[in-house]
Design a protein around this motif. Structure first.
Motif, PDB file in Angstrom:
ATOM      1  N   TYR A  87       7.486 -38.761   6.772  1.00 47.46           N
ATOM      2  CA  TYR A  87       8.217 -38.089   5.681  1.00 47.46           C
ATOM      3  C   TYR A  87       7.313 -38.141   4.459  1.00 47.46           C
ATOM      4  CZ  TYR A  87      12.503 -36.724   3.189  1.00 47.46           C
ATOM      5  OH  TYR A  87      13.476 -36.045   2.473  1.00 47.46           O
ATOM      6  N   GLU A  88       6.425 -37.141   4.408  1.00 43.23           N
ATOM      7  CA  GLU A  88       5.371 -37.157   3.381  1.00 43.23           C
ATOM      8  C   GLU A  88       5.768 -36.291   2.193  1.00 43.23           C
ATOM      9  OE1 GLU A  88       2.884 -39.993   4.713  1.00 43.23           O
ATOM     10  OE2 GLU A  88       2.860 -38.884   2.826  1.00 43.23           O
ATOM     11  N   LEU A  89       5.898 -36.910   1.026  1.00 41.63           N
ATOM     12  CA  LEU A  89       6.293 -36.152  -0.166  1.00 41.63           C
ATOM     13  C   LEU A  89       5.088 -35.648  -0.955  1.00 41.63           C
ATOM     14  CD1 LEU A  89       9.129 -38.584  -1.304  1.00 41.63           C
ATOM     15  CD2 LEU A  89       9.399 -36.412  -0.080  1.00 41.63           C
ATOM     16  N   PHE A  90       4.043 -36.466  -0.997  1.00 37.17           N
ATOM     17  CA  PHE A  90       2.885 -36.085  -1.825  1.00 37.17           C
ATOM     18  C   PHE A  90       1.602 -36.303  -1.018  1.00 37.17           C
ATOM     19  CE2 PHE A  90       5.664 -35.546  -5.323  1.00 37.17           C
ATOM     20  CZ  PHE A  90       6.616 -36.573  -5.256  1.00 37.17           C
ATOM     21  N   SER A 121       1.526 -42.242  -0.437  1.00 32.69           N
ATOM     22  CA  SER A 121       1.059 -41.063   0.299  1.00 32.69           C
ATOM     23  C   SER A 121       0.328 -41.475   1.587  1.00 32.69           C
ATOM     24  CB  SER A 121       0.097 -40.253  -0.579  1.00 32.69           C
ATOM     25  OG  SER A 121      -0.464 -39.202   0.171  1.00 32.69           O
ATOM     26  N   GLY A 122       0.712 -40.829   2.673  1.00 30.77           N
ATOM     27  CA  GLY A 122       0.077 -41.125   3.962  1.00 30.77           C
ATOM     28  C   GLY A 122       0.852 -42.158   4.759  1.00 30.77           C
ATOM     29  N   ASN A 123       1.760 -42.861   4.094  1.00 30.21           N
ATOM     30  CA  ASN A 123       2.521 -43.911   4.803  1.00 30.21           C
ATOM     31  C   ASN A 123       4.022 -43.635   4.808  1.00 30.21           C
ATOM     32  OD1 ASN A 123       0.213 -45.775   5.163  1.00 30.21           O
ATOM     33  ND2 ASN A 123       0.236 -45.762   2.922  1.00 30.21           N
ATOM     34  N   GLY A 124       4.389 -42.401   4.423  1.00 26.51           N
ATOM     35  CA  GLY A 124       5.822 -42.091   4.278  1.00 26.51           C
ATOM     36  C   GLY A 124       6.534 -42.006   5.620  1.00 26.51           C
ATOM     37  N   THR A 125       7.594 -42.780   5.789  1.00 30.83           N
ATOM     38  CA  THR A 125       8.416 -42.652   7.006  1.00 30.83           C
ATOM     39  C   THR A 125       9.889 -42.632   6.605  1.00 30.83           C
ATOM     40  OG1 THR A 125       8.482 -45.056   7.218  1.00 30.83           O
ATOM     41  CG2 THR A 125       6.810 -43.890   8.533  1.00 30.83           C
ATOM     42  N   SER A 166      16.913 -42.471  -0.717  1.00 23.83           N
ATOM     43  CA  SER A 166      15.574 -42.228  -1.267  1.00 23.83           C
ATOM     44  C   SER A 166      14.574 -43.123  -0.551  1.00 23.83           C
ATOM     45  CB  SER A 166      15.575 -42.568  -2.767  1.00 23.83           C
ATOM     46  OG  SER A 166      16.399 -41.656  -3.446  1.00 23.83           O
ATOM     47  N   PRO A 167      13.291 -42.763  -0.619  1.00 23.67           N
ATOM     48  CA  PRO A 167      12.286 -43.595   0.043  1.00 23.67           C
ATOM     49  C   PRO A 167      12.436 -45.064  -0.371  1.00 23.67           C
ATOM     50  CG  PRO A 167      11.266 -41.605  -0.836  1.00 23.67           C
ATOM     51  CD  PRO A 167      12.686 -41.607  -1.302  1.00 23.67           C
ATOM     52  N   GLY A 168      12.452 -45.935   0.644  1.00 28.82           N
ATOM     53  CA  GLY A 168      12.496 -47.372   0.349  1.00 28.82           C
ATOM     54  C   GLY A 168      13.900 -47.953   0.310  1.00 28.82           C
ATOM     55  N   MET A 169      14.926 -47.106   0.378  1.00 30.79           N
ATOM     56  CA  MET A 169      16.294 -47.638   0.351  1.00 30.79           C
ATOM     57  C   MET A 169      16.636 -48.245   1.713  1.00 30.79           C
ATOM     58  SD  MET A 169      18.926 -45.251  -1.749  1.00 30.79           S
ATOM     59  CE  MET A 169      18.733 -44.956  -3.521  1.00 30.79           C
TER      60      MET A 169
END
Ligand code: KMH
Ligand code: ZN
Length: 315
Positions: free
Chosen positions: A120-123, A144-148, A91-94
């Motif tokens: 990897y943008e979810l929202f 949002s906007g910083n998803g990788t 999951s994001p952040g793991m």
């Protein structure tokens, strides 16, 4: 190499709970050992060959807790012979260490191996952020906007070594054409043994879109780039209606397909699915309609056994 004839079998995977969707988005997102096990067993009984799993605690928060992961796998094995595929995407952040726990703790037959770093943008759309009930969910939407999603070549080599050490078969996840070239590199350098199972993951913002045209184009590239090192090719498309539309096209083309809540909460334009069984039943009906039998566990056994023995899978 995937055959397109009428008798080739398609592996159907049910993605039970995922690591991206937020429990506030749907009351039906399976959370906690019992609910995840029950949904996986029901998906297998409804016709899924494989269940794809992430850990979530009783509140629905993504979890890499080893005992939770092990309990999910043990609970399913007690009640079903469905093939177990755990995510190393997490999951994001793991952290990488947390992501690898799925393999070490649950000892699944299959595990996902995500082939590249990407946005990897979810929202992405502020106006469409879900109303959430917890601080941890709010923190995710505010990313949002910083998803990788980070999967460097060095980390891929470490993950591939873990699969090899544990005798677990990888299911490679390609979100774009460059990821297929990365699979080529990993096989050529000996980090992975071909032939490999490859899944095209379409519709994540930052990766290739969930269009049928994209599916067909990436399928051609997968065959061109990997050739006989491709044991099978599948698709997991996100969102409604493209998840089941791409599944229908995949079955027609002799590919595997993945459906389930991880990749789409909605089963119709108006409604969230109450269970993953609804997705599995819809996919089984699509496969039957286009004359594509769904594979049983026995079909996958040569690929799984080869990983256990550390040998190249037989065709
Ligand atoms: N939720 C999918 C878009 C994994 O679990 O390894 C990504 C996925 C990755 O399924
Ligand atoms: Zn997943």
């Amino acid at each position: 190499m995937t055959r397109e004839d009428r008798y080739a079998l398609s592996v159907l995977t049910a993605a039970i709970t995922g690591g991206d969707i937020l429990p506030s988005q749907s009351e039906h997102v399976p959370r906690g050992v019992e609910a995840i096990v029950a949904e996986a067993v029901a998906a297998g009984a409804a016709g899924a060959t494989v269940v794809h799993l992430h850990g979530r605690d009783d509140e629905g928060r993504p979890s890499a807790d080893p005992s939770l992961l092990a309990e999910i796998a043990a609970g399913i094995r007690e009640r079903s012979d469905v093939v177990i595929n755990f995510s190393t995407g997490g999951s994001p952040g793991m952290s990488e260490e947390e992501r690898l726990r799925s393999l070490e703790a649950a000892r699944p037959e299959l595990g996902t191996l995500n082939l590249g770093t990407m946005n990897y943008e979810l929202f992405p759309d502020r106006a469409r952020w879900p109303q959430v009930r917890t601080d941890w969910e709010q923190a995710i939407v505010e990313q949002s906007g910083n998803g990788t999603f980070v999967n460097t070549l060095a980390s891929l080599r470490r993950f591939a070594a873990a699969f090899d050490d544990l005798g677990i078969a990888p299911e490679l996840e390609a979100y774009d054409i460059g990821h297929i070239a990365m699979a080529r590199q990993l096989i050529d350098e000996g980090s992975l043994r071909g032939p490999v199972r490859l899944q095209l993951v379409l519709g994540v913002l930052g990766g290739a879109p969930n269009a049928v045209e994209t599916l067909v184009a990436m399928r051609a590239e997968a065959h061109r780039i990997l050739g006989d090192d491709l044991a099978s090719l599948g698709v997991a498309a996100t969102g409604y209606p493209m998840q089941l539309r791409c599944a229908a096209v995949a079955f027609a083309l002799g590919m595997d397909a993945r459906v389930g809540m991880e990749d789409s909460l909605r089963i119709t334009r108006q409604r969230h699915a109450a269970s993953n069984v609804e997705f599995v039943e819809a996919a089984v009906a699509l496969a039957r309609t286009v004359g594509r039998p769904i594979a049983t566990k026995q079909h996958l056994e040569p690929y799984l056994a080869a990983a256990r023995r550390g040998l190249a899978p037989s065709h």
